[in-house]
Design a protein around this motif. Sequence first.
Motif, PDB file in Angstrom:
ATOM      1  N   VAL A 172       0.852  -1.195   0.000  1.00  0.00           N
ATOM      2  CA  VAL A 172       0.000   0.000   0.000  1.00  0.00           C
ATOM      3  C   VAL A 172       0.887   1.244   0.000  1.00  0.00           C
ATOM      4  CG1 VAL A 172      -1.925  -1.088   1.210  1.00  0.00           C
ATOM      5  CG2 VAL A 172      -0.138   0.045   2.541  1.00  0.00           C
ATOM      6  N   ARG A 173       0.286   2.362  -0.415  1.00  0.00           N
ATOM      7  CA  ARG A 173       1.019   3.616  -0.426  1.00  0.00           C
ATOM      8  C   ARG A 173       1.006   4.271   0.957  1.00  0.00           C
ATOM      9  NH1 ARG A 173      -0.472   7.357  -5.555  1.00  0.00           N
ATOM     10  NH2 ARG A 173      -2.575   6.529  -5.307  1.00  0.00           N
ATOM     11  N   ILE A 174       2.101   4.958   1.282  1.00  0.00           N
ATOM     12  CA  ILE A 174       2.156   5.758   2.510  1.00  0.00           C
ATOM     13  C   ILE A 174       2.263   7.214   2.094  1.00  0.00           C
ATOM     14  CG2 ILE A 174       3.482   6.310   4.584  1.00  0.00           C
ATOM     15  CD1 ILE A 174       4.447   3.436   4.639  1.00  0.00           C
ATOM     16  N   ILE A 175       1.405   8.061   2.657  1.00  0.00           N
ATOM     17  CA  ILE A 175       1.427   9.481   2.331  1.00  0.00           C
ATOM     18  C   ILE A 175       1.777  10.283   3.589  1.00  0.00           C
ATOM     19  CG2 ILE A 175       0.090  11.439   1.459  1.00  0.00           C
ATOM     20  CD1 ILE A 175      -1.718   9.313   0.050  1.00  0.00           C
ATOM     21  N   PHE A 176       2.861  11.059   3.496  1.00  0.00           N
ATOM     22  CA  PHE A 176       3.246  11.951   4.590  1.00  0.00           C
ATOM     23  C   PHE A 176       2.650  13.331   4.287  1.00  0.00           C
ATOM     24  CE2 PHE A 176       6.697   8.848   4.235  1.00  0.00           C
ATOM     25  CZ  PHE A 176       6.782   8.395   5.538  1.00  0.00           C
ATOM     26  N   GLY A 177       1.872  13.876   5.207  1.00  0.00           N
ATOM     27  CA  GLY A 177       1.255  15.170   4.942  1.00  0.00           C
ATOM     28  C   GLY A 177       1.266  16.080   6.147  1.00  0.00           C
ATOM     29  N   ASP A 178       1.557  17.348   5.897  1.00  0.00           N
ATOM     30  CA  ASP A 178       1.496  18.362   6.944  1.00  0.00           C
ATOM     31  C   ASP A 178       1.617  19.730   6.289  1.00  0.00           C
ATOM     32  OD1 ASP A 178       1.315  19.514   9.434  1.00  0.00           O
ATOM     33  OD2 ASP A 178       2.887  18.297  10.331  1.00  0.00           O
ATOM     34  N   LEU A 179       1.321  20.784   7.056  1.00  0.00           N
ATOM     35  CA  LEU A 179       1.503  22.134   6.527  1.00  0.00           C
ATOM     36  C   LEU A 179       2.972  22.330   6.153  1.00  0.00           C
ATOM     37  CD1 LEU A 179       0.224  24.969   6.054  1.00  0.00           C
ATOM     38  CD2 LEU A 179       1.007  25.562   8.341  1.00  0.00           C
ATOM     39  N   VAL A 180       3.860  21.935   7.086  1.00  0.00           N
ATOM     40  CA  VAL A 180       5.304  21.916   6.808  1.00  0.00           C
ATOM     41  C   VAL A 180       5.786  20.507   7.098  1.00  0.00           C
ATOM     42  CG1 VAL A 180       7.561  22.885   7.356  1.00  0.00           C
ATOM     43  CG2 VAL A 180       5.519  24.309   7.554  1.00  0.00           C
ATOM     44  N   LEU A 181       6.349  19.863   6.103  1.00  0.00           N
ATOM     45  CA  LEU A 181       6.834  18.501   6.301  1.00  0.00           C
ATOM     46  C   LEU A 181       8.085  18.496   7.177  1.00  0.00           C
ATOM     47  CD1 LEU A 181       6.410  17.215   2.655  1.00  0.00           C
ATOM     48  CD2 LEU A 181       5.118  16.436   4.627  1.00  0.00           C
ATOM     49  N   ARG A 182       8.290  17.400   7.876  1.00  0.00           N
ATOM     50  CA  ARG A 182       9.460  17.240   8.719  1.00  0.00           C
ATOM     51  C   ARG A 182      10.730  17.328   7.872  1.00  0.00           C
ATOM     52  NH1 ARG A 182       9.059  12.764  13.406  1.00  0.00           N
ATOM     53  NH2 ARG A 182      11.018  13.140  14.465  1.00  0.00           N
ATOM     54  N   LEU A 183      11.792  17.846   8.465  1.00  0.00           N
ATOM     55  CA  LEU A 183      13.034  18.069   7.724  1.00  0.00           C
ATOM     56  C   LEU A 183      13.568  16.786   7.085  1.00  0.00           C
ATOM     57  CD1 LEU A 183      14.773  20.778   7.478  1.00  0.00           C
ATOM     58  CD2 LEU A 183      16.434  19.540   8.812  1.00  0.00           C
TER      59      LEU A 183
ATOM     60  N   GLU B 256      14.078   9.738  -2.749  1.00  0.00           N
ATOM     61  CA  GLU B 256      13.696   8.498  -2.063  1.00  0.00           C
ATOM     62  C   GLU B 256      12.171   8.356  -1.997  1.00  0.00           C
ATOM     63  OE1 GLU B 256      15.528   7.877   1.750  1.00  0.00           O
ATOM     64  OE2 GLU B 256      17.427   8.723   1.070  1.00  0.00           O
ATOM     65  N   ILE B 257      11.469   9.495  -1.946  1.00  0.00           N
ATOM     66  CA  ILE B 257      10.001   9.484  -1.953  1.00  0.00           C
ATOM     67  C   ILE B 257       9.519  10.482  -3.005  1.00  0.00           C
ATOM     68  CG2 ILE B 257       9.560   8.673   0.403  1.00  0.00           C
ATOM     69  CD1 ILE B 257       9.420  11.493   1.365  1.00  0.00           C
ATOM     70  N   LEU B 258       8.345  10.227  -3.571  1.00  0.00           N
ATOM     71  CA  LEU B 258       7.803  11.073  -4.633  1.00  0.00           C
ATOM     72  C   LEU B 258       6.682  11.946  -4.096  1.00  0.00           C
ATOM     73  CD1 LEU B 258       7.555   8.272  -7.346  1.00  0.00           C
ATOM     74  CD2 LEU B 258       9.418   9.924  -7.066  1.00  0.00           C
ATOM     75  N   SER B 259       6.382  13.043  -4.815  1.00  0.00           N
ATOM     76  CA  SER B 259       5.319  13.936  -4.340  1.00  0.00           C
ATOM     77  C   SER B 259       3.949  13.421  -4.774  1.00  0.00           C
ATOM     78  CB  SER B 259       5.544  15.349  -4.873  1.00  0.00           C
ATOM     79  OG  SER B 259       5.583  15.355  -6.280  1.00  0.00           O
ATOM     80  N   PHE B 260       3.025  13.406  -3.835  1.00  0.00           N
ATOM     81  CA  PHE B 260       1.628  13.042  -4.093  1.00  0.00           C
ATOM     82  C   PHE B 260       0.909  14.283  -4.626  1.00  0.00           C
ATOM     83  CE2 PHE B 260      -2.781  12.504  -2.539  1.00  0.00           C
ATOM     84  CZ  PHE B 260      -3.105  11.321  -3.186  1.00  0.00           C
ATOM     85  N   GLU B 261       1.207  15.430  -3.974  1.00  0.00           N
ATOM     86  CA  GLU B 261       0.824  16.742  -4.476  1.00  0.00           C
ATOM     87  C   GLU B 261       2.103  17.570  -4.486  1.00  0.00           C
ATOM     88  OE1 GLU B 261      -2.226  18.606  -2.218  1.00  0.00           O
ATOM     89  OE2 GLU B 261      -3.781  17.216  -2.850  1.00  0.00           O
ATOM     90  N   ASN B 262       2.097  18.697  -5.186  1.00  0.00           N
ATOM     91  CA  ASN B 262       3.297  19.539  -5.225  1.00  0.00           C
ATOM     92  C   ASN B 262       3.666  20.003  -3.822  1.00  0.00           C
ATOM     93  OD1 ASN B 262       3.598  19.367  -7.992  1.00  0.00           O
ATOM     94  ND2 ASN B 262       2.302  21.150  -8.393  1.00  0.00           N
ATOM     95  N   VAL B 263       4.932  19.805  -3.459  1.00  0.00           N
ATOM     96  CA  VAL B 263       5.413  20.242  -2.151  1.00  0.00           C
ATOM     97  C   VAL B 263       5.576  21.758  -2.183  1.00  0.00           C
ATOM     98  CG1 VAL B 263       7.330  20.124  -0.503  1.00  0.00           C
ATOM     99  CG2 VAL B 263       6.578  18.054  -1.676  1.00  0.00           C
ATOM    100  N   LYS B 264       5.009  22.443  -1.183  1.00  0.00           N
ATOM    101  CA  LYS B 264       5.087  23.904  -1.140  1.00  0.00           C
ATOM    102  C   LYS B 264       6.380  24.337  -0.444  1.00  0.00           C
ATOM    103  CE  LYS B 264       0.101  24.772  -1.084  1.00  0.00           C
ATOM    104  NZ  LYS B 264      -1.016  25.337  -0.316  1.00  0.00           N
TER     105      LYS B 264
END
Length: 354
Positions: free
Chosen positions: A7-18, A28-36
């Motif tokens: 299954v896919r894992i999606i990391f999401g937050d207003l500001v992603l962890r460093l 190593e990981i791809l964008s699900f939506e454009n990273v701001k």
Amino acid sequence: IGEKRRVRIIFGDLVLRLETLSRYKQGEILSFENVKWRISEEIETRVLDMKKDLKKSSEFRSVSLELLESIKENIENKSNMFIFSSRKGFSSNIVCRDCGEEVKCFNCESPMVLYKKKNYDGAEENIFRCHQCDERRDALEHCQKCNSWRLEAFGSGIERVVEEIKKALPGIALYELSSDTATSSNKASIIVNNFYENRGAVLIGTEMALPYLHKKIPSTAIASFDSLFSVPDFRIGEKIFSIILETKSLAKNRFLIQTRNTEDEYVKSAVSGNVNKFYEDELGDRKILGYPPFGIFIKVTVRGQRSLVQKESEKLKKYFSEYDSSFFSSTHEKKGEASCFNAVIKVKKEDWPD
């Protein structure tokens, strides 16, 4: 787990962890939506220098005149306002004015926090409370070092912010949200819903309040967060940046921030919403120090009777002597004859697993 379950894992937050942003940049990981890399809200933003405010007034204030004016304006316009405060209690630091000794917990040696409570008769009484082990003492005590009675409270807790606002604006519809006022998720939701439904109300909350604020608010402000700069945690810059940005992103029209650190790069980047600058600066510092994502921390803790912990701590020092390691006891966890000892090992990313 994702690989195992396919299954896919999606990391999401207003500001992603460093570390997540670093993995993304490395592919190593791809964008699900454009990273701001820039989060810019077109709202009125003001940074209030509390050092200048202190020069104007002879007494210490948690709430500046500008912030009070903004609260008053919101009330008159029947607009709601959220105000962030980083600490529980009235004051987060109590110091002897004669010898400089800090008031600490007898049980675990953590700094005591001043609280103002009402007793059974309705009279106000001050108590010292430890946030680590919950020890409580009457605040009418003398300094343990020099016996002076001149103990003074510094720092702005949520209680001090609430008291100053109520004193300046009597009759205000004011709600308070922290783990002291909401002992369950249900109670927290009730406080927030009442705040949203009451036009012209003000909500003052700690970090606990942020996940419950589910829709935009006309104005938001940060009353106190400067105490976070002294927290000995390598992620504290990331936390400060995230809190400022999250509080600002909740605002519909206006955002105010009170600080004595107006020139700090975390503050400047967060206020402008420049995620990329924060990322580049923080990553550069961590690379020099070998902190994550360039290194891995492993913490080993021994708890138990003092004699056992002393024996085991000597073993740990021998086991990890060839590594980049630090050894220290946890004063916050001492209880009676019990003790606690830690070993923190820093390993290069490419050398793990070992």
